[in-house]
Design an enzyme around this catalytic site. Structure first.
Site, short mmCIF file in Angstrom:
data_model
loop_
_atom_site.label_atom_id
_atom_site.label_comp_id
_atom_site.label_asym_id
_atom_site.label_seq_id
_atom_site.Cartn_x
_atom_site.Cartn_y
_atom_site.Cartn_z
N ASP A 1 0.83 -1.21 0.00
CA ASP A 1 0.00 0.00 0.00
C ASP A 1 0.87 1.26 0.00
O ASP A 1 0.47 2.29 -0.55
CB ASP A 1 -0.98 0.00 1.18
N GLU B 1 0.03 10.69 5.04
CA GLU B 1 -0.12 9.23 4.93
C GLU B 1 1.23 8.58 4.59
O GLU B 1 1.58 7.54 5.15
CB GLU B 1 -1.15 8.95 3.82
N GLU C 1 -11.24 6.14 -2.15
CA GLU C 1 -11.18 6.58 -0.75
C GLU C 1 -12.29 5.93 0.08
O GLU C 1 -12.07 5.51 1.22
CB GLU C 1 -11.30 8.10 -0.66
N GLU D 1 -9.82 -3.03 -5.96
CA GLU D 1 -9.72 -3.04 -4.50
C GLU D 1 -9.81 -4.48 -3.97
O GLU D 1 -9.06 -4.86 -3.07
CB GLU D 1 -10.81 -2.16 -3.87
#
Ligand code: NSP
Length: 229
Positions: free
Chosen positions: A55, A96, A148, A218
């Site tokens: 990620d 992040e 998101e 995803e």
């Protein structure tokens, strides 16, 4: 006149209509076994570390994608606040990236040595295709919202009453599951809904198709993190 009004009515809450229509894949993306294993405390830490490393790479590719959305907002939006909301998203991405670095060092994950796995490569290539100026702002912002929203819904589920999320993963879940991130996703959704009301049927179909692609990517990303392909 009557025809136009009917179309506007049909297009209100377009995203919710799509989520109803594609409920199975949406649930697959937001209630994936990887997330459920965090929520019930049975997560295999090898999977968590794999997700963390992959990620981190994904988020680095997400930055240029987000820049392309920002440029499209600047060129195509009829509302000045869109740019400010997207800019806020850029700022939180910077945060992040720092968080990924801290978290990786906490878990002994070396971020310099990561090789992107196939699902990650495919997803990043997809993001790159969305960066093309040929992809309309409406389509990009819809995809952006979906990317998101999947994280927000997934990680918020791990914070709900009754969840047994391990304390050491609480911070990860709060990063995307907190109410501020939820409100930010709602703002993105409102922008997308507003834009979807005004586009041609072709662009509307394209936005729906790409929303589905996001959900598929995803699911593949979670599968990869769980140790699948
Ligand atoms: C795969 C993926 N999807 C969404 C997000 C949320 N920005 C993320 N960090 N990684």
């Amino acid at each position: 006149m009557e025809e136009k009004m009917k179309t506007e009515v049909e297009r209100s809450a377009m995203i919710d209509t799509w989520l109803e229509k594609h409920r199975l894949i949406y649930t697959g993306a937001t209630r994936h076994p990887f997330i459920l294993s965090i929520r019930d405390g049975t997560i295999d830490m090898t999977s968590f570390k794999r997700w963390l490393a992959q990620d981190y790479l994904f988020v680095r590719s997400f930055v240029p994608f987000l820049s392309s959305v920002l440029i499209k907002a600047w060129k195509e939006s009829d509302d000045n606040t869109d740019m400010e909301i997207i800019l806020g998203g850029m700022a939180s991405l910077s945060d992040e990236i720092s968080w990924f670095k801290r978290e990786a060092s906490k878990w002994g994950v070396l971020l310099t040595d990561i090789i992107p796995q196939k699902a990650n490569q495919d997803y990043c290539r997809f993001l790159e295709s969305l960066m093309s100026p040929d992809v309309e702002y409406t389509v990009s912002i819809t995809a952006f919202w979906a990317i998101e929203a999947v994280y927000q819904e997934s990680f918020a589920h791990c914070l709900e009453d009754g969840s047994k999320t391990p304390p050491e993963l609480q911070e990860t879940c709060e990063r995307w599951g907190n109410t501020g991130f939820g409100e930010y996703c709602q703002s993105l959704k409102r922008i997308a809904e507003r834009k979807l009301q005004k586009v041609s049927d072709d662009v509307l179909t394209k936005a729906e198709v790409l929303l589905l692609r996001v959900l598929e990517h995803e699911v593949e990303f979670w599968n990869m993190s769980s140790g699948g392909t």
